[in-house]
Every structure is written in C-alpha cells, then in structure tokens.
Design an enzyme around this catalytic site. Structure first.
Site, PDB file in Angstrom:
ATOM      1  N   ILE A  60     104.620 -50.931 -48.597  1.00 26.61           N
ATOM      2  CA  ILE A  60     103.953 -49.722 -48.120  1.00 26.61           C
ATOM      3  C   ILE A  60     104.547 -49.197 -46.821  1.00 26.61           C
ATOM      4  O   ILE A  60     104.385 -48.019 -46.501  1.00 26.61           O
ATOM      5  CB  ILE A  60     102.433 -49.990 -47.936  1.00 26.61           C
ATOM      6  CG1 ILE A  60     101.648 -48.697 -47.733  1.00 26.61           C
ATOM      7  CG2 ILE A  60     102.198 -50.952 -46.781  1.00 26.61           C
ATOM      8  CD1 ILE A  60     101.667 -47.746 -48.891  1.00 26.61           C
ATOM      9  N   TYR A  61     105.254 -50.035 -46.054  1.00 25.24           N
ATOM     10  CA  TYR A  61     105.805 -49.585 -44.784  1.00 25.24           C
ATOM     11  C   TYR A  61     106.821 -48.471 -45.025  1.00 25.24           C
ATOM     12  O   TYR A  61     107.867 -48.684 -45.651  1.00 25.24           O
ATOM     13  CB  TYR A  61     106.484 -50.725 -44.027  1.00 25.24           C
ATOM     14  CG  TYR A  61     105.581 -51.853 -43.593  1.00 25.24           C
ATOM     15  CD1 TYR A  61     104.194 -51.726 -43.603  1.00 25.24           C
ATOM     16  CD2 TYR A  61     106.111 -53.065 -43.159  1.00 25.24           C
ATOM     17  CE1 TYR A  61     103.377 -52.774 -43.199  1.00 25.24           C
ATOM     18  CE2 TYR A  61     105.299 -54.112 -42.749  1.00 25.24           C
ATOM     19  CZ  TYR A  61     103.938 -53.956 -42.777  1.00 25.24           C
ATOM     20  OH  TYR A  61     103.126 -54.999 -42.380  1.00 25.24           O
ATOM     21  N   SER A  62     106.494 -47.284 -44.510  1.00 25.28           N
ATOM     22  CA  SER A  62     107.345 -46.104 -44.683  1.00 25.28           C
ATOM     23  C   SER A  62     107.681 -45.865 -46.150  1.00 25.28           C
ATOM     24  O   SER A  62     108.794 -45.439 -46.489  1.00 25.28           O
ATOM     25  CB  SER A  62     108.624 -46.206 -43.843  1.00 25.28           C
ATOM     26  OG  SER A  62     108.321 -46.082 -42.476  1.00 25.28           O
ATOM     27  N   ASP A  63     106.704 -46.176 -47.019  1.00 28.70           N
ATOM     28  CA  ASP A  63     106.842 -45.909 -48.456  1.00 28.70           C
ATOM     29  C   ASP A  63     108.123 -46.512 -49.017  1.00 28.70           C
ATOM     30  O   ASP A  63     108.865 -45.876 -49.768  1.00 28.70           O
ATOM     31  CB  ASP A  63     106.812 -44.394 -48.715  1.00 28.70           C
ATOM     32  CG  ASP A  63     106.621 -44.052 -50.182  1.00 28.70           C
ATOM     33  OD1 ASP A  63     106.041 -44.879 -50.906  1.00 28.70           O
ATOM     34  OD2 ASP A  63     107.062 -42.958 -50.605  1.00 28.70           O
ATOM     35  N   LYS A  86     105.144 -57.743 -49.007  1.00 26.92           N
ATOM     36  CA  LYS A  86     103.756 -57.680 -49.479  1.00 26.92           C
ATOM     37  C   LYS A  86     103.598 -56.551 -50.491  1.00 26.92           C
ATOM     38  O   LYS A  86     104.374 -55.592 -50.484  1.00 26.92           O
ATOM     39  CB  LYS A  86     102.797 -57.422 -48.301  1.00 26.92           C
ATOM     40  CG  LYS A  86     103.043 -58.237 -47.062  1.00 26.92           C
ATOM     41  CD  LYS A  86     102.092 -57.839 -45.945  1.00 26.92           C
ATOM     42  CE  LYS A  86     102.579 -58.320 -44.600  1.00 26.92           C
ATOM     43  NZ  LYS A  86     103.716 -57.533 -44.092  1.00 26.92           N
TER      44      LYS A  86
END
Length: 349
Positions: A60-63, A86
């Site tokens: 999810i970090y920066s998609d 994750k």
C-alpha cells in the site's frame, strides 16, 4: 549492531529495521515523504554499512511504488538483506482488491514479488485484521505461499491480542505455518501494547517489530511545550496517527527525553528509540527518515545504553493506567504471575 531472534524462529534480525514508507511519495503518502530511487539507494547503503539486515515495506505504500523502489535499490545485493512486506489494504477498486482472502493474498504476494524484482519474501505480514474472512482461509493461503517457496516466514500487524491467539490456535490445530512476528505501534507516547500484545509475544514466542517508535516524530524533541511544531507539521492539530490523549503527559516525556539526551550528547530521538529497544519482547524497531541526516541519527540509537535510573524515569512518566482485569490481578494474583504477566503488572506489585 545487535541481532535478535525473531520470535520462535531461527531467523536473526538487526535491532533496527529500515522502514520505507517514505519511499515514493505517491498519493497521500506524499505527506510522509517522497524519497526517490537515488536517495533510497543511499539510505540502503547507510543501513547495510551500519549492519541493518531487515528492510520493511508494504504494497500500500505509495500504491506499490515503495516496493518498486526497494527492488531497484537491492539489485545485485538482494542476498544481503531480509525483505519484509505486507498485504491487506486496498490495492484497487474491485470487491476483491482488499482483505485477507485467499484470492487477494496470493494475488498480492505475486504482485509484490514482481514489483520488488525478487523470487521470495523473507517475512510476509498481514497488514491489518480482516474480520470478514475466516482465519482458516487466511492462514491456509499463507501456508500455501510458504510451501510454494514465495514466502519464508509469516507475521501479522495491528492485530488485537485475541486475534493473535486465535490465529496461533488455528495454526496449531491444522499444522499451518504460525506467525513468527507481530508489527505493532509501541512507543513512550502510547504503551497500549503492554496490556495484551507484549505478554502474548513473550508467552507465545511471537517477536515484536515496532512501527513508529518516535510516534510520528512527536518524540523527536522537535515538539515542545508552548512552542510551534516544525514547519509544515500537522501533529497535535489535524493529524491523529498516533492519537494524543494526554498532551501534558507527552510534553513531560519529551522534557525528560531532552534532558537525558543532553547528558549522553545524543538526540532525544535516539533516547526514545533506545528505550523501546530495551522493552521486553522487542526484536527490532523500524526506523524511516525523510533525510539521510535523520536516518544517520536514528541508526545511532543502536549503540546507546540507558542506565536504570533513566529507564525508570521514562517508565514512570509514560506508564499506562491499569485497566480491568489488570488492577484486580495486581491486587490478588501477585503470588502466581508469569514473566509475561509481569511485563505489565511488575511495576504495580
């Protein structure tokens, strides 16, 4: 750099882990940081030189861009680090683009492998609880990923104590891979994890990885009583992760951090990190930074040792209140408490 066993596993991890939430800067994550490939490579260089052997990211970090950047920084040296990521958060608009279903987990793992340009993930973590998917399905999917060679160890993040215990029970019942770690929020600013998650870690052999040990910068020494925060900061205004329930207590803790830091000729951030590293069950603390200067300072915490008086002072200033049934246990169970119980109750008996 010291290395600690990760829970009930044979894996040894450095006491500091490189966090990569600042890598990318896409979407809402631009508020956290926008580290590009060149700057990220320099951060990885610094960490490897310091002995860090674990790099942590998330899809999810920066998609997904953070994972892509991590992959680029590790080209030609993938075998020098343990790589953790994750899955669980939304990665699209479809009805199956989030959660911990078999469909989403396997698909997410394969996408992460492609983005990070690797054949395997050392530690694959479920990023958040999913109460709509049976745990049996989630754990069976994770077990499949380990059996397929795509994942080597599994962990959870942001679970409640009963979530962790239920998962461990199901793994034991069905012979699934068990969680070797839990990545949790834990800091001097909020010690909520000590009610259940820290005792579970000690009792069940689940290693603790700590995210946001500086409380999103609140414990860096840059936020002081009666003073404005750093330019562009939103803490104590409209930013609530982590939430601050007692501002006065926070400032009392920061005052102590500043004083102890001056005595050691280090930064308040290093003192806060050193305190967390000394807590029971903690295997590694995840540190990230917008700048190389911040990262260098954080890495210095690995060598800082606080004395008993300093630890006691910080413990007392930040002590969580005893909720039920803990206050009752402190009054009536002190003759038969385990090491896990004493992590919370020891200071009260």
């Amino acid at each position: 750099m010291d290395y600690r066993q990760l829970g009930h596993s044979g894996l040894r991890v450095s006491t500091l882990t490189l966090g990569t939430m600042t890598f990318g800067g896409r979407g809402n994550f631009a508020k956290v940081g926008a580290t590009d490939v060149d700057a990220a490579t320099r951060q990885v260089d610094m960490c490897l030189d310091a002995g860090v052997n674990l790099v942590d990211t998330a899809d999810i970090y920066s998609d997904g861009l953070s994972e892509e950047i991590v992959g680029k920084t590790l080209r030609g040296r993938r075998d020098r680090v343990l790589l953790a990521t994750k899955a669980r958060m939304p990665m699209g608009d479809g009805p199956n683009d989030a959660g911990l279903s078999r469909h989403h987990l396997i698909r997410s793992c394969e996408a992460s492998l492609r983005r990070m340009e690797t054949d395997y993930i050392d530690l694959y973590q479920v990023h958040e609880w999913d109460g709509a998917t049976p745990l049996e399905e989630t754990l069976d999917a994770l077990d499949h990923l380990v059996d397929s060679g795509k994942v080597r160890y599994i962990g959870c993040s942001n679970y409640a104590g009963w979530h962790v215990m239920k998962a461990l029970g199901i793994s034991a019942l069905h012979g699934y891979q068990r969680f070797v770690s839990q990545q949790i929020y834990y800091s001097l600013q909020a010690r909520d994890a000590e009610y259940e998650l820290v005792p579970v870690a000690l009792d069940q052999g689940v290693g603790i990885l700590v995210w946001s040990p500086l409380a999103g910068g609140l414990l860096s020494g840059k936020y002081r009583r009666g003073q404005e925060g750093p330019e562009g900061s939103r803490h104590l205004t409209d930013w609530n992760e982590p939430p601050v329930r007692d501002e006065e207590q926070l400032y009392d803790i920061v005052d102590a951090l500043v004083e102890i830091a001056e005595a050691h000729d280090v930064s308040p951030a290093q003192v806060a990190l050193a305190w967390t590293l000394g807590r029971p069950g903690v295997a590694s603390v995840v540190v990230g930074a917008r700048t190389e200067e911040q990262l260098a300072d954080n890495l210095g915490a690995a060598d800082l040792r606080l004395d008993d008086a300093e630890r006691t002072r910080l413990d007392e200033l930040s002590a969580p209140p005893l909720l039920y049934p803990y206050w009752h246990q402190a009054k009536t169970s002190s003759d038969r408490l385990s090491e896990a119980d004493l992590t919370l109750l020891g200071a009260h008996i």
